[in-house]
Write a protein that holds these residues in place. Sequence first.
Motif, PDB file in Angstrom:
ATOM      1  N   GLU A  44       0.844  -1.190   0.000  1.00 27.09           N
ATOM      2  CA  GLU A  44       0.000   0.000   0.000  1.00 27.09           C
ATOM      3  C   GLU A  44       0.882   1.243   0.000  1.00 27.09           C
ATOM      4  OE1 GLU A  44      -3.846   1.040   2.532  1.00 27.09           O
ATOM      5  OE2 GLU A  44      -2.012   1.393   3.669  1.00 27.09           O
ATOM      6  N   ASN A  47      -0.979   7.059   2.762  1.00 29.90           N
ATOM      7  CA  ASN A  47      -2.202   7.029   3.560  1.00 29.90           C
ATOM      8  C   ASN A  47      -2.653   8.458   3.846  1.00 29.90           C
ATOM      9  OD1 ASN A  47      -4.133   5.514   5.442  1.00 29.90           O
ATOM     10  ND2 ASN A  47      -3.189   6.957   6.853  1.00 29.90           N
ATOM     11  N   ASP A  87      -5.895   5.270  -0.408  1.00 32.93           N
ATOM     12  CA  ASP A  87      -6.378   5.374   0.969  1.00 32.93           C
ATOM     13  C   ASP A  87      -6.662   6.811   1.375  1.00 32.93           C
ATOM     14  OD1 ASP A  87      -6.924   2.906   1.902  1.00 32.93           O
ATOM     15  OD2 ASP A  87      -5.226   2.740   3.255  1.00 32.93           O
ATOM     16  N   THR A 110      -8.510   2.254  -2.997  1.00 26.44           N
ATOM     17  CA  THR A 110      -9.052   2.291  -1.635  1.00 26.44           C
ATOM     18  C   THR A 110      -9.389   3.707  -1.213  1.00 26.44           C
ATOM     19  OG1 THR A 110      -6.859   2.518  -0.641  1.00 26.44           O
ATOM     20  CG2 THR A 110      -7.683   0.293  -0.936  1.00 26.44           C
ATOM     21  N   HIS A 112     -11.271   5.925   2.460  1.00 25.67           N
ATOM     22  CA  HIS A 112     -11.685   5.837   3.858  1.00 25.67           C
ATOM     23  C   HIS A 112     -13.098   6.385   4.037  1.00 25.67           C
ATOM     24  CE1 HIS A 112      -7.194   5.974   5.314  1.00 25.67           C
ATOM     25  NE2 HIS A 112      -7.474   4.937   4.533  1.00 25.67           N
ATOM     26  N   GLY A 163     -10.625   1.149   2.637  1.00 25.06           N
ATOM     27  CA  GLY A 163      -9.342   0.856   3.255  1.00 25.06           C
ATOM     28  C   GLY A 163      -9.284   1.145   4.742  1.00 25.06           C
ATOM     29  N   GLU A 164     -10.260   1.879   5.241  1.00 25.85           N
ATOM     30  CA  GLU A 164     -10.286   2.218   6.667  1.00 25.85           C
ATOM     31  C   GLU A 164     -11.695   2.693   6.985  1.00 25.85           C
ATOM     32  OE1 GLU A 164      -8.346   5.787   9.158  1.00 25.85           O
ATOM     33  OE2 GLU A 164      -6.841   4.547   8.127  1.00 25.85           O
TER      34      GLU A 164
END
Length: 356
Positions: A44, A47, A87, A110, A112, A163-164
Amino acid sequence: ITIAFGLNAMWGRTSSTTPMNFSNIDLFLQYSAQKLCAVLTHVEFGNELQTKIDAPAYAADLLTLRKLVDTHWAAAPARKPKIVANDENPNAGYWSTFVPIAQSAVDVLTWHLYDGYGLDPKLPSDAFSPAFMHQIDVTAGPMIAGEQKYGYNNTGARALWIGETAMAWRSGRDSVTNTFLSGPWWIEQLGKLAPTHSAQCRQTLTGGWYELVNKTGFIPNPDWWTALLWKKTMGSKVLATTSANTSALLAFAHCAASGAPGAVTLAYVNLANSSTTIVLSGSQAFAPGPRTEYIITPDGPETAQTVLLNGTPLTFTAGQIGPTPGRTVAGSPPIVVPAHSYGYMTFDAADAGACM
C-alpha cells in the motif's frame, strides 16, 4: 499467513508536486521478491496524503512503483504483490485527476469512510437515526461513480476496497463505537457497499475506541461478532433488495454462505423503537418458509459491550470463540424482530434461482 506492507509515500519529497525518492522502497522490494515472495500479497502506497501531494504527482509515483514491482518480480509475475492506493478521505474531485493517470498501476483502489465524529455529543443517539444511516448515500455515491468508470468494483481484476472505516473517526467514542450501538451502522455499510466493494478494512483490530477487540482483555467487541456472523451467513452474491420504509427498517439480501442450493440470507436493522414485522414482497420475492435466525440485542443497556445472540451472550473465553448457533424456526410464521435490533436470517428453502 500473508502480509500487506504499507510504504512511505513521502520519503525525499521536497514539495507537493515533486517526485519522491524510491531508493529505500527499491531495496525493500528487491529483498521482498527474494525472501518474502510466498507471503507478500499487497503493498500500500501512502495514507491520507491528498493534502500533501498533488494528484498528478501522486499518480506519477505510482507508475514508478509499478515499474519497480514488475521488475523485481519479473521471474515470478504471478506472485507479484498487488499495489494498493491511495487510501484517501472522500474527495471525488481529487480522484477525478488521480485515477485516470494511476489506473494502469493500481490493482486495488481504496478510500476511507467514517460517517460520524468521535466527539459529536449526538453520536449515541445517531446509532438508530435514519438520517445518520443515510449519510453514506451522499458520501459514497460520487466516489463509487468515479471508481467504476475505470473498472474498479467487487468482481473484476481491479478491486475496490474501503481501506479504513468505523462508525466515527478520531478513535471513535467509548461506550458507543465499542458497543452494541455501533452495529446498525456496521451492518448498513456492509450491506450498502457489498454490490461495489470487495473488502472493507475495519479501523481497527485493537486500539482506539473503535477497536474490534478490546485492548485490555482481548475480548471481542460487538462489531467483531457482527462481522463474524456476516461472514458465516452472507454469501458473496448480492441480491437486489429494497425496503419500503428505510426510516424504520434496513434490509440486505445475499445468496446464503452455506446451506441448500437456492438458500438466501437476509441481514436487517430495525431502527424503530418497537418490534417490527418483516414482510417479503415483490416479483422476485421468495416464500419465507423455515428459517434460521441470528438476532442480535444488547446484554443490558444499548451501551453494552456484550451482545446476545437469540438471547444468549456471545462469549470468548480461554482463547476460544464461543458457539454462534442460529435459532431454527419451523413452518412459515410471521417474521417479527425486536425493537432496536439487528441480525441475520437464512431461508434454506427459498429456492432462489439466482442462488442455484
